[in-house]
Design a protein around this motif. Structure first.
Motif, mmCIF file in Angstrom:
data_model
loop_
_atom_site.group_PDB
_atom_site.id
_atom_site.type_symbol
_atom_site.label_atom_id
_atom_site.label_comp_id
_atom_site.label_asym_id
_atom_site.label_seq_id
_atom_site.Cartn_x
_atom_site.Cartn_y
_atom_site.Cartn_z
ATOM 1 N N ALA A 36 0.812 -1.210 0.000
ATOM 2 C CA ALA A 36 0.000 0.000 0.000
ATOM 3 C C ALA A 36 0.846 1.261 0.000
ATOM 4 O O ALA A 36 2.058 1.216 0.124
ATOM 5 N N SER A 65 -4.346 6.134 6.985
ATOM 6 C CA SER A 65 -5.793 6.255 7.101
ATOM 7 C C SER A 65 -6.383 5.083 7.894
ATOM 8 O O SER A 65 -7.244 5.274 8.747
ATOM 9 N N VAL A 111 -2.579 5.320 2.658
ATOM 10 C CA VAL A 111 -3.606 4.295 2.896
ATOM 11 C C VAL A 111 -3.403 3.662 4.268
ATOM 12 O O VAL A 111 -4.351 3.516 5.049
#
Length: 155
Positions: A54, A61, A58
């Protein structure tokens, strides 16, 4: 070409410079005298499929923060997350070999790291990694570090 090497070297050095910050509060060992790393069992996190591999943003988050990008290089991207509970670094790699090189370099410092597919999370409070593992998957690796170990005290 020398400029590219200089940039890469600077990015790697900067990444390693932040490593002591990420491991400063770790115990550095659990009494195990074995060298290298000792991964924990893999957890099946529901969001892990979204994360592996990722982007820093990401992963940030999914852990509840908005990362401030500290390093942007060909070999890695690194973001700093600052929360009320803990500060932590999220490092992503374009290839697995760069992640392994980073771990090999970090081994001299010791500490615990959450390691996934082409990403690593390191925290000042290593106990927070277990909570991140529930969200991200991956394994927790204890890197031993190098240097003198406390010997028996003289009575």
């Amino acid at each position: 070409m020398p400029t590219v090497r200089l940039i890469r070297g600077t990015a790697l050095a900067a990444s390693l410079a932040f490593l002591p910050l990420a491991t400063a509060c770790s115990s550095g060992g659990d009494g195990d005298a074995s060298a290298g790393s000792k991964p924990s069992e893999m957890s099946a996190a529901p969001a892990a499929g979204v994360v592996a591999p990722a982007k820093v943003e990401v992963i940030a988050s999914l852990t509840g923060c908005k990362a401030k990008i500290r390093i942007e290089a060909d070999e890695l991207r690194q973001g700093l997350c600052h929360t009320k509970k803990v500060d932590y670094l999220i490092t992503t790699f374009p290839e697995e070999k760069y992640k392994q090189t980073w771990l090999d370099s970090a081994a001299i410092y010791g500490g615990k790291y959450l390691v996934g597919s082409r990403w690593i999370v390191s925290a000042k409070e290593p106990e927070m990694l277990e909570g991140f593992r529930a969200k991200l998957g991956g394994t927790i690796q204890q890197l031993r570090g190098i240097g003198p170990t406390p010997g028996p005290s003289a009575s």
